[in-house]
Design an enzyme around this catalytic site. Structure first.
Site, PDB file in Angstrom:
ATOM      1  N   LYS A   1      47.551  87.341  68.494  1.00  0.00           N
ATOM      2  CA  LYS A   1      47.598  86.773  69.858  1.00  0.00           C
ATOM      3  C   LYS A   1      47.504  87.891  70.894  1.00  0.00           C
ATOM      4  O   LYS A   1      46.685  87.847  71.803  1.00  0.00           O
ATOM      5  CB  LYS A   1      48.896  85.997  70.055  1.00  0.00           C
ATOM      6  CG  LYS A   1      49.140  84.864  69.066  1.00  0.00           C
ATOM      7  CD  LYS A   1      50.381  84.042  69.384  1.00  0.00           C
ATOM      8  CE  LYS A   1      51.655  84.866  69.362  1.00  0.00           C
ATOM      9  NZ  LYS A   1      51.973  85.451  68.027  1.00  0.00           N
TER      10      LYS A   1
ATOM     11  N   GLU B   1      53.905  87.190  75.360  1.00  0.00           N
ATOM     12  CA  GLU B   1      55.249  86.680  75.072  1.00  0.00           C
ATOM     13  C   GLU B   1      55.622  85.544  76.030  1.00  0.00           C
ATOM     14  O   GLU B   1      56.739  85.480  76.551  1.00  0.00           O
ATOM     15  CB  GLU B   1      56.295  87.809  75.188  1.00  0.00           C
ATOM     16  CG  GLU B   1      55.989  89.050  74.399  1.00  0.00           C
ATOM     17  CD  GLU B   1      55.921  88.783  72.890  1.00  0.00           C
ATOM     18  OE1 GLU B   1      55.377  89.618  72.169  1.00  0.00           O
ATOM     19  OE2 GLU B   1      56.381  87.707  72.428  1.00  0.00           O
TER      20      GLU B   1
ATOM     21  N   LEU C   1      65.375  85.930  69.219  1.00  0.00           N
ATOM     22  CA  LEU C   1      65.801  87.123  68.471  1.00  0.00           C
ATOM     23  C   LEU C   1      64.602  88.061  68.416  1.00  0.00           C
ATOM     24  O   LEU C   1      63.630  87.804  67.698  1.00  0.00           O
ATOM     25  CB  LEU C   1      66.244  86.746  67.062  1.00  0.00           C
ATOM     26  CG  LEU C   1      66.653  87.914  66.153  1.00  0.00           C
ATOM     27  CD1 LEU C   1      67.912  88.608  66.706  1.00  0.00           C
ATOM     28  CD2 LEU C   1      66.888  87.435  64.720  1.00  0.00           C
TER      29      LEU C   1
ATOM     30  N   TYR D   1      60.794  89.055  60.711  1.00  0.00           N
ATOM     31  CA  TYR D   1      59.919  87.886  60.553  1.00  0.00           C
ATOM     32  C   TYR D   1      58.765  88.162  59.593  1.00  0.00           C
ATOM     33  O   TYR D   1      58.344  89.311  59.407  1.00  0.00           O
ATOM     34  CB  TYR D   1      59.328  87.505  61.913  1.00  0.00           C
ATOM     35  CG  TYR D   1      60.357  87.113  62.944  1.00  0.00           C
ATOM     36  CD1 TYR D   1      60.810  88.020  63.907  1.00  0.00           C
ATOM     37  CD2 TYR D   1      60.914  85.827  62.951  1.00  0.00           C
ATOM     38  CE1 TYR D   1      61.756  87.650  64.849  1.00  0.00           C
ATOM     39  CE2 TYR D   1      61.858  85.459  63.897  1.00  0.00           C
ATOM     40  CZ  TYR D   1      62.281  86.380  64.844  1.00  0.00           C
ATOM     41  OH  TYR D   1      63.220  86.014  65.776  1.00  0.00           O
TER      42      TYR D   1
ATOM     43  N   CYS E   1      52.410  80.597  54.819  1.00  0.00           N
ATOM     44  CA  CYS E   1      51.678  79.317  54.753  1.00  0.00           C
ATOM     45  C   CYS E   1      52.702  78.193  54.704  1.00  0.00           C
ATOM     46  O   CYS E   1      53.913  78.437  54.650  1.00  0.00           O
ATOM     47  CB  CYS E   1      50.819  79.300  53.487  1.00  0.00           C
ATOM     48  SG  CYS E   1      51.807  79.250  51.975  1.00  0.00           S
TER      49      CYS E   1
HETATM   50  N1  LIG Z   1      53.030  90.564  57.757  1.00  0.00           N
HETATM   51  C1  LIG Z   1      52.675  91.479  58.679  1.00  0.00           C
HETATM   52  N2  LIG Z   1      53.497  92.480  58.988  1.00  0.00           N
HETATM   53  C2  LIG Z   1      53.130  93.398  59.925  1.00  0.00           C
HETATM   54  N3  LIG Z   1      51.941  93.398  60.572  1.00  0.00           N
HETATM   55  C3  LIG Z   1      51.105  92.429  60.261  1.00  0.00           C
HETATM   56  C4  LIG Z   1      51.412  91.421  59.332  1.00  0.00           C
HETATM   57  N4  LIG Z   1      50.356  90.572  59.265  1.00  0.00           N
HETATM   58  C5  LIG Z   1      49.428  91.049  60.141  1.00  0.00           C
HETATM   59  N5  LIG Z   1      49.872  92.170  60.715  1.00  0.00           N
HETATM   60  C6  LIG Z   1      49.157  92.993  61.705  1.00  0.00           C
HETATM   61  O1  LIG Z   1      49.431  92.453  62.999  1.00  0.00           O
HETATM   62  C7  LIG Z   1      48.221  92.472  63.750  1.00  0.00           C
HETATM   63  C8  LIG Z   1      48.284  91.454  64.868  1.00  0.00           C
HETATM   64  O2  LIG Z   1      49.131  92.004  65.862  1.00  0.00           O
HETATM   65  P1  LIG Z   1      49.332  91.230  67.250  1.00  0.00           P
HETATM   66  O3  LIG Z   1      48.021  91.024  67.923  1.00  0.00           O
HETATM   67  O4  LIG Z   1      50.399  91.958  67.984  1.00  0.00           O
HETATM   68  O5  LIG Z   1      49.868  89.821  66.718  1.00  0.00           O
HETATM   69  P2  LIG Z   1      50.751  88.705  67.507  1.00  0.00           P
HETATM   70  O6  LIG Z   1      50.697  89.017  68.960  1.00  0.00           O
HETATM   71  O7  LIG Z   1      50.066  87.405  67.161  1.00  0.00           O
HETATM   72  O8  LIG Z   1      52.127  88.795  66.918  1.00  0.00           O
HETATM   73  C9  LIG Z   1      47.153  92.138  62.713  1.00  0.00           C
HETATM   74  O9  LIG Z   1      45.875  92.631  63.161  1.00  0.00           O
HETATM   75  C10 LIG Z   1      47.636  92.875  61.485  1.00  0.00           C
HETATM   76  O10 LIG Z   1      47.089  94.178  61.425  1.00  0.00           O
HETATM   77  C1  LIG Z   2      59.547  83.166  65.567  1.00  0.00           C
HETATM   78  C2  LIG Z   2      60.399  83.755  66.654  1.00  0.00           C
HETATM   79  C3  LIG Z   2      60.073  84.957  67.269  1.00  0.00           C
HETATM   80  N1  LIG Z   2      60.872  85.456  68.252  1.00  0.00           N
HETATM   81  C4  LIG Z   2      60.549  86.733  68.910  1.00  0.00           C
HETATM   82  C5  LIG Z   2      60.191  87.827  67.957  1.00  0.00           C
HETATM   83  C6  LIG Z   2      59.266  88.691  68.766  1.00  0.00           C
HETATM   84  O1  LIG Z   2      60.014  89.595  69.561  1.00  0.00           O
HETATM   85  C7  LIG Z   2      58.539  87.689  69.651  1.00  0.00           C
HETATM   86  C8  LIG Z   2      57.184  87.282  69.136  1.00  0.00           C
HETATM   87  O2  LIG Z   2      56.369  88.389  69.074  1.00  0.00           O
HETATM   88  P1  LIG Z   2      54.781  88.307  68.704  1.00  0.00           P
HETATM   89  O3  LIG Z   2      54.099  88.987  69.807  1.00  0.00           O
HETATM   90  O4  LIG Z   2      54.398  86.862  68.564  1.00  0.00           O
HETATM   91  O5  LIG Z   2      54.695  89.047  67.419  1.00  0.00           O
HETATM   92  O6  LIG Z   2      59.359  86.526  69.716  1.00  0.00           O
HETATM   93  C9  LIG Z   2      62.023  84.786  68.661  1.00  0.00           C
HETATM   94  O7  LIG Z   2      62.741  85.243  69.595  1.00  0.00           O
HETATM   95  N2  LIG Z   2      62.339  83.613  68.061  1.00  0.00           N
HETATM   96  C10 LIG Z   2      61.596  83.056  67.059  1.00  0.00           C
HETATM   97  O8  LIG Z   2      61.949  81.954  66.547  1.00  0.00           O
HETATM   98 ZN   LIG Z   3      51.897  81.324  51.039  1.00  0.00          ZN
END
Ligand SMILES: Nc1ncnc2c1ncn2[C@@H]1O[C@H](COP(=O)(O)OP(=O)(O)O)[C@@H](O)[C@H]1O
Ligand SMILES: Cc1cn([C@H]2C[C@H](O)[C@@H](COP(=O)(O)O)O2)c(=O)[nH]c1=O
Ligand SMILES: [Zn+2]
Length: 280
Positions: free
Chosen positions: A91, A163, A240, A247, A251
């Protein structure tokens, strides 16, 4: 000088360009090429907008000079684009890419994130891969105009929000920025929390949106597409802050099985805490 296109703009104004106000109870006859000998397309019929009391022989000039009030052009309409999905779905990566693309097209951009997200410092938005762009970290979106500067805000074309689940005033800010201020707003946030419940106001802005993109990650346990975020720790509060330490993307199958294990673990821990308290 009255041209065909001007006549058309008078008779078929576009809402975005002008506001056409004709007097009430007016009756415009169905205008045909006979009414406008200069009409280059005799087959084209200029349809009436609203009835007018003007006589059928009146010239368009009299409508224009006497009865039409043209508002100045308003701001171009804004846009709202929403990017959702579980954690690690990309995202923030997608948001930063779109912001960079807008900027390289010459549009002025700004990035906002919640000051609750302290994982990588407060002056940048950082992806889980380490890509980053400077941003304003705010407690609420309502403070953005003031913090950014009113003149600077007026010159802004695109606003990126990361966020988004942490902003309680997300709906009002996005609506006003797009509807009233003509901004393009790109919003990234979690659609669901660790219990797969609607998180903050992210889903509330879907009806306001021009586009909605749901991304997926890869299940850490089987590699299939991950739609959900499993919390690996026992905390039960919704908010959190954390990353891969807390986290994991999973699936449906591994969410359901993992959630069963986590709920059992939380129940055991809660009962142990209760026993500890009673022994203390
Ligand atoms: N299980 C995981 N643990 C840590 N990093 C991951 C995991 N799965 C994917 N990633 C990395 O996280 C990147 C996505 O980061 P980001 O754009 O910050 O995701 P989001 O904002 O959706 O949390 C992916 O391109 C991948 O390299
Ligand atoms: C599922 C979930 C997530 N959060 C928090 C954890 C991270 O700080 C952000 C999400 O970060 P990302 O950019 O999507 O990786 O949200 C939370 O507070 N509560 C939840 O249930
Ligand atoms: Zn799975």
């Amino acid at each position: 000088m009255l041209t065909i296109s001007r006549m058309k703009s008078i008779l078929t104004p576009t809402l975005s360009a002008f506001t056409l106000q004709l007097p009430k109870a007016t009756h415009l006859p169905l205008l045909t090429s006979k009414s406008f000998p200069c009409n280059p397309n005799p087959t084209t019929t200029l349809l009436p907008l609203k009835p007018t009391t003007l006589s059928p022989t009146c010239s368009i000039h009299s409508i224009q000079s006497r009865d039409v009030h043209m508002e100045p052009t308003t701001l171009p309409p804004g846009e709202i684009h929403v990017i959702v999905g579980p954690m690690f779905a990309g995202k923030t990566t997608t948001l930063l890419r779109r912001i960079q693309s807008e900027s390289s097209n010459g549009r002025s951009v700004a990035l906002i994130k919640s000051n609750k997200d302290t994982r990588y410092g407060l002056d940048s938005i950082v992806t889980h891969d380490g890509a980053k762009l400077p941003c304003l970290a705010l407690p609420a979106l309502s403070s953005f105009r003031q913090k950014f500067g009113l003149d600077a805000y007026d010159k802004l074309d695109v606003i990126g929000i990361d966020e988004a689940q942490f902003f309680e005033d997300l709906y009002d800010f996005c609506r006003e920025a797009a509807d009233n201020d003509g901004k393009t707003v790109i919003v990234a946030g979690l659609d669901g929390d660790y219990l797969r419940r609607s998180f903050g106001s992210v889903l509330d802005i879907i009806p306001l949106a021009d586009s909605v993109t749901k991304l997926t990650s890869r299940c850490e346990l089987c590699g299939k597409r991950a739609f959900f975020t499993l919390r690996k720790t026992e905390e039960a509060q919704t908010e959190l802050i954390g990353g891969a330490d807390v986290y994991m993307p999973v699936c449906r199958k591994h969410y359901v099985s993992g959630q069963v294990v986590m709920e059992a673990a939380r129940t055991v821990l809660e009962s142990q805490n209760v026993q500890c308290v009673s022994y203390a």
